[in-house]
Write a protein that holds these residues in place. Structure first.
Motif, PDB file in Angstrom:
ATOM      1  N   THR A  87     -38.754 -24.193  -0.271  1.00  0.00           N
ATOM      2  CA  THR A  87     -38.502 -25.528  -0.866  1.00  0.00           C
ATOM      3  C   THR A  87     -39.730 -26.030  -1.106  1.00  0.00           C
ATOM      4  O   THR A  87     -40.933 -25.386  -0.806  1.00  0.00           O
ATOM      5  N   TYR A 147     -42.127 -30.038  -1.623  1.00  0.00           N
ATOM      6  CA  TYR A 147     -42.161 -31.637  -1.745  1.00  0.00           C
ATOM      7  C   TYR A 147     -43.167 -32.186  -2.492  1.00  0.00           C
ATOM      8  O   TYR A 147     -44.179 -31.773  -2.348  1.00  0.00           O
ATOM      9  N   VAL A 205     -37.867 -34.403   1.559  1.00  0.00           N
ATOM     10  CA  VAL A 205     -37.442 -33.007   1.538  1.00  0.00           C
ATOM     11  C   VAL A 205     -37.229 -32.488   3.322  1.00  0.00           C
ATOM     12  O   VAL A 205     -38.470 -32.867   3.816  1.00  0.00           O
ATOM     13  N   PHE A 239     -36.143 -29.346   5.611  1.00  0.00           N
ATOM     14  CA  PHE A 239     -35.653 -27.631   5.979  1.00  0.00           C
ATOM     15  C   PHE A 239     -35.467 -27.481   7.496  1.00  0.00           C
ATOM     16  O   PHE A 239     -36.139 -28.059   8.349  1.00  0.00           O
TER      17      PHE A 239
END
Length: 264
Positions: free
Chosen positions: A102, A104, A128, A130
């Motif tokens: 991911t 951000y 964001v 995770f």
């Protein structure tokens, strides 16, 4: 889950910065870490052109970080720059590794203390999070640490630990502010704060660039009740910490600020 904060001093050269990242990731893995966090601007230090090196999160620099994470079987979080609108970039955190992929984009741009990040950087828009090793993490970058709402939003999304990657600007009282803000955001959100900053170039005999936020060090891990569990000084270094979601749960039972919070 064991994490490491790698307080480095990045420079202009992308390959050299990647070499530092790989060496510190290897040290983190050897120390038993499941994740290693690097500062904002790990790709290239502030005070240099950013537009000419910005690339997507599947570009060559990010792909090399991804390769390091995969080969060591460790999650890596590192600051880079991705393309923005015409003439601008985005200040991006890449998080990659086993089960994690991911990124951000920094929401709050550093238009303060005479520096105008918004001149060259487009802001992100969304939090964001995770999950790795049974811990849920939120991402934040530098100036974001002055804005409690992001940390509360992450907590509402189930975050146990907030990662703050920074290249904190030097100046009178700035180290004190960094330390205070890390503790305050831990207490606001009852989460661990993993505050990883660029080291202070002055500690290595390199004068700071005028007007560029090149780092002051003092990376730290703060408990959900605001206790500094460990902290570095201004020089480059590697800090280890063991995180436990049960500690967050216990803190929220003792100090239920999230449950007691009123909306106005």
């Amino acid at each position: 889950m064991r994490v490491a904060l790698a307080q480095i001093i990045s420079g202009r050269d992308l390959a050299a910065n990647l070499s530092i990242l790989e060496q510190q990731a290897q040290r983190a893995k050897a120390g038993g870490a499941d994740m290693v966090v690097f500062p904002e601007a790990s790709m290239r230090a502030f005070g240099n052109s950013l537009l000419d090196i910005a690339e997507p999160v599947d570009g060559p620099w990010a792909s090399r970080v991804r390769s390091v994470a995969a080969s060591l079987e460790i999650v890596v979080v590192a600051g880079m720059f991705t393309p923005g609108s015409a003439g601008k970039v985005r200040n991006t955190l890449l998080a990659t590794g086993p089960g994690v992929e991911t990124s951000y984009d920094k929401v709050h741009l550093f238009d303060a203390f005479g520096f105008l990040e918004s001149d060259t950087v487009d802001p992100g828009t969304d939090p964001v999070t995770f999950t790795a090793g049974g811990i849920t993490f939120g991402l934040a970058t530098c100036y974001d640490i002055r804005f409690p709402a992001l940390f509360l939003a992450n907590a509402e999304r189930g975050v146990d630990a907030n990662i703050v990657c920074a290249s904190w600007a030097s100046g009178p009282g700035k180290v004190d502010q960094w330390q205070l803000l890390a503790r305050a955001r831990a207490l606001d959100s009852t989460t661990y704060i993993l505050a990883c900053g660029q080291g202070d170039p002055v500690t290595q005999g390199v004068p700071a660039k005028d007007g560029a936020p090149t780092g002051v060090g003092h990376s730290a891990v703060v408990s959900p009740l605001g206790e500094v569990l460990d902290e570095l000084d201004g020089a480059p270094g590697l800090l280890f910490a063991d995180l436990d979601a049960a500690v967050v749960k216990e803190a929220r039972q003792k100090l239920p600020v999230l449950a007691n919070r009123r909306q106005f």
